[in-house]
Write a protein that holds these residues in place. Structure first.
Motif, short mmCIF file in Angstrom:
data_model
loop_
_atom_site.label_atom_id
_atom_site.label_comp_id
_atom_site.label_asym_id
_atom_site.label_seq_id
_atom_site.Cartn_x
_atom_site.Cartn_y
_atom_site.Cartn_z
N MET A 1 0.83 -1.21 0.00
CA MET A 1 0.00 0.00 0.00
C MET A 1 0.86 1.26 0.00
SD MET A 1 -3.37 -0.78 2.37
CE MET A 1 -2.43 -1.14 3.85
N LEU A 2 1.96 1.24 0.76
CA LEU A 2 2.86 2.40 0.79
C LEU A 2 3.49 2.65 -0.58
CD1 LEU A 2 4.68 1.94 4.22
CD2 LEU A 2 3.14 3.80 3.57
N SER A 3 3.84 1.56 -1.28
CA SER A 3 4.45 1.72 -2.60
C SER A 3 3.46 2.31 -3.60
CB SER A 3 5.01 0.39 -3.10
OG SER A 3 3.97 -0.54 -3.34
N ASP B 1 5.54 -1.29 -7.15
CA ASP B 1 4.61 -1.98 -6.25
C ASP B 1 4.68 -3.49 -6.45
OD1 ASP B 1 3.54 -1.28 -8.80
OD2 ASP B 1 1.56 -1.87 -8.13
N THR B 2 4.88 -3.94 -7.70
CA THR B 2 4.99 -5.38 -7.96
C THR B 2 6.21 -5.96 -7.27
OG1 THR B 2 3.95 -5.06 -10.13
CG2 THR B 2 5.10 -7.14 -9.76
N ALA B 3 7.36 -5.29 -7.43
CA ALA B 3 8.57 -5.78 -6.78
C ALA B 3 8.46 -5.70 -5.27
CB ALA B 3 9.78 -4.97 -7.27
N THR B 4 7.81 -4.65 -4.75
CA THR B 4 7.61 -4.54 -3.30
C THR B 4 6.84 -5.73 -2.77
OG1 THR B 4 7.63 -2.11 -3.38
CG2 THR B 4 6.59 -3.14 -1.46
N LEU B 5 5.75 -6.08 -3.46
CA LEU B 5 4.94 -7.22 -3.03
C LEU B 5 5.74 -8.50 -3.01
CD1 LEU B 5 2.20 -8.65 -2.44
CD2 LEU B 5 1.89 -8.81 -4.91
N PHE B 6 6.45 -8.79 -4.10
CA PHE B 6 7.15 -10.07 -4.20
C PHE B 6 8.38 -10.13 -3.30
CE2 PHE B 6 4.47 -10.68 -7.91
CZ PHE B 6 4.23 -12.04 -7.86
N PHE B 7 9.10 -9.03 -3.17
CA PHE B 7 10.23 -9.02 -2.24
C PHE B 7 9.74 -9.17 -0.80
CE2 PHE B 7 13.00 -6.65 -5.47
CZ PHE B 7 13.87 -7.73 -5.63
N SER B 8 8.59 -8.59 -0.49
CA SER B 8 8.02 -8.73 0.85
C SER B 8 7.66 -10.18 1.14
CB SER B 8 6.77 -7.85 1.00
OG SER B 8 7.06 -6.49 0.80
N PRO C 1 16.08 1.21 -12.30
CA PRO C 1 16.72 0.38 -11.27
C PRO C 1 16.46 0.88 -9.86
CG PRO C 1 18.22 0.69 -13.10
CD PRO C 1 17.03 1.57 -13.37
N SER C 2 16.41 2.21 -9.67
CA SER C 2 16.16 2.76 -8.34
C SER C 2 14.77 2.41 -7.82
CB SER C 2 16.34 4.28 -8.34
OG SER C 2 15.46 4.89 -9.26
N ASP C 3 13.81 2.22 -8.74
CA ASP C 3 12.47 1.79 -8.33
C ASP C 3 12.53 0.40 -7.71
OD1 ASP C 3 11.58 4.14 -9.50
OD2 ASP C 3 11.04 3.15 -11.39
N ILE C 4 13.33 -0.46 -8.31
CA ILE C 4 13.47 -1.83 -7.81
C ILE C 4 14.25 -1.83 -6.51
CG2 ILE C 4 14.36 -4.13 -8.35
CD1 ILE C 4 11.95 -3.17 -10.07
N GLY D 1 14.37 0.59 -4.34
CA GLY D 1 13.45 1.09 -3.33
C GLY D 1 12.49 0.02 -2.85
N ALA D 2 11.99 -0.80 -3.78
CA ALA D 2 11.09 -1.89 -3.42
C ALA D 2 11.81 -2.94 -2.58
CB ALA D 2 10.52 -2.53 -4.69
N PHE D 3 13.06 -3.21 -2.93
CA PHE D 3 13.85 -4.21 -2.21
C PHE D 3 14.11 -3.76 -0.76
CE2 PHE D 3 18.07 -5.94 -1.00
CZ PHE D 3 17.74 -7.30 -1.03
N ILE D 4 14.21 -2.46 -0.55
CA ILE D 4 14.41 -1.94 0.80
C ILE D 4 13.08 -1.87 1.56
CG2 ILE D 4 15.12 0.07 2.15
CD1 ILE D 4 17.17 0.66 -0.06
N LEU D 5 12.07 -1.28 0.92
CA LEU D 5 10.79 -1.06 1.59
C LEU D 5 10.12 -2.36 2.01
CD1 LEU D 5 8.33 0.65 2.42
CD2 LEU D 5 7.56 0.55 0.03
#
Length: 226
Positions: A70-72, A111-118, A154-157, A159-163
Motif C-alpha cells: 500500500m505504501l508503494s 509496487d509489484t517488486a515490493t509485493l514479491f520481495f516482501s 533500477p532505483s524503483d526496484i 526502493g522496493a527491495f528496501i521497503l
C-alpha cells in the motif's frame, strides 16, 4: 555521473538486452511462473507444522506485506520522484509494452517488486536458504525484467527491495503483531478452517497483485469524489 544518470544508463543497458522480447515479458508477467516458488513456499511453511508461534509470525509478516504494498502504491500516486521510463518519450526504449498513458505516472518504488520481495522476506524469516532462493527468483524473474521493458528504473526496484523486506523484518521483531495473531490462532484453535479460508483468499489476491482490492479502491475513490 549523477545518480539519475546512472539510473538511466543501467536502464538503457538492460533494455538493450531484451526490451523487445515478447517471450521474456510473457514469462516475467505470467502469474503462475513468477509466483510459484514464493507462494508454494509460503503454503508449505504454513502447513509444515501446527506451530502458533510460526503461524503468528507469518501472519504478522503478511500484514507487513499489505502495508508495504500500500505504501508503494501511495508513493506512486502522491510523490513525484521521476516519471515512469516508458512514459518518457525522450528515452529511446525498445519495448513490447505500448507507450500509452498510465494512471500512475510516477514509478517509485515498484509496487509489484515490493509485493514479491516482501513475500520472499516472509519465507526468509522462517527458512533462510529457501528465502534466499525466493529473493533471487524475484530479482531475476519479476524485478529485473520490469527494468528491461522500461516499466521501472533500477532505483524503483532498489526502493522496493528496501521497503518490502524492511517492513516484514520490522513486523517479525515487534512483539505486538506476532502476539496478537498468536492469541487469535488460539481463539480459533477449533475453527482453523476459517483462518485457512482467509489465508487462501489473501494468497489468491496477492497471486495477481490484489486486482479486486485495487478495483474496489478505485470504486470507493470515485464515490468519495462524486
Amino acid at each position: 555521473m549523477t545518480i539519475t544518470g546512472l539510473d538511466r544508463e543501467v536502464l538503457l543497458t538492460l533494455n538493450a538486452f531484451g526490451g523487445g522480447s515478447n517471450n521474456l515479458w510473457d514469462l516475467a508477467n505470467n502469474s503462475l511462473f513468477r509466483g510459484f516458488p514464493v507462494f508454494f513456499s509460503l503454503v508449505a511453511l504454513w502447513f509444515s507444522g501446527d506451530q502458533p508461534e510460526r503461524r503468528g509470525r507469518m501472519l504478522a509478516g503478511l500484514l507487513a506485506v499489505c502495508l508495504a504494498t500500500m505504501l508503494s502504491v501511495w508513493s506512486q500516486f502522491h510523490t513525484a520522484v521521476h516519471i515512469r521510463p516508458i512514459l518518457d518519450l525522450a528515452i529511446p526504449l525498445d519495448t513490447v509494452i505500448p507507450r500509452t498513458p498510465w494512471d500512475r505516472t510516477n514509478s517509485f518504488p515498484s509496487d509489484t517488486a515490493t509485493l514479491f520481495f516482501s513475500l520472499a522476506a516472509v519465507v526468509f524469516v522462517e527458512k533462510r536458504w529457501v528465502g534466499l532462493f525466493c529473493f533471487v527468483w524475484v530479482a531475476a524473474i519479476v524485478a529485473i525484467p520490469r527494468i528491461i521493458v522500461g516499466l521501472h528504473y533500477p532505483s524503483d526496484i532498489l526502493g522496493a527491495f528496501i521497503l518490502g523486506p524492511a517492513t516484514v523484518f520490522l513486523f517479525a521483531t515487534l512483539p505486538y503483531p506476532k502476539g496478537l495473531f498468536e492469541r487469535a490462532l488460539t481463539w480459533f484453535e477449533g475453527r482453523l478452517y476459517i483462518v485457512h479460508a482467509l489465508l487462501f483468499i489473501f494468497l489468491a489476491e496477492a497471486f495477481d497483485l490484489f486486482p479486486s482490492l485495487q478495483a474496489l479502491g478505485k470504486v470507493f475513490a470515485r464515490m468519495l469524489h462524486s
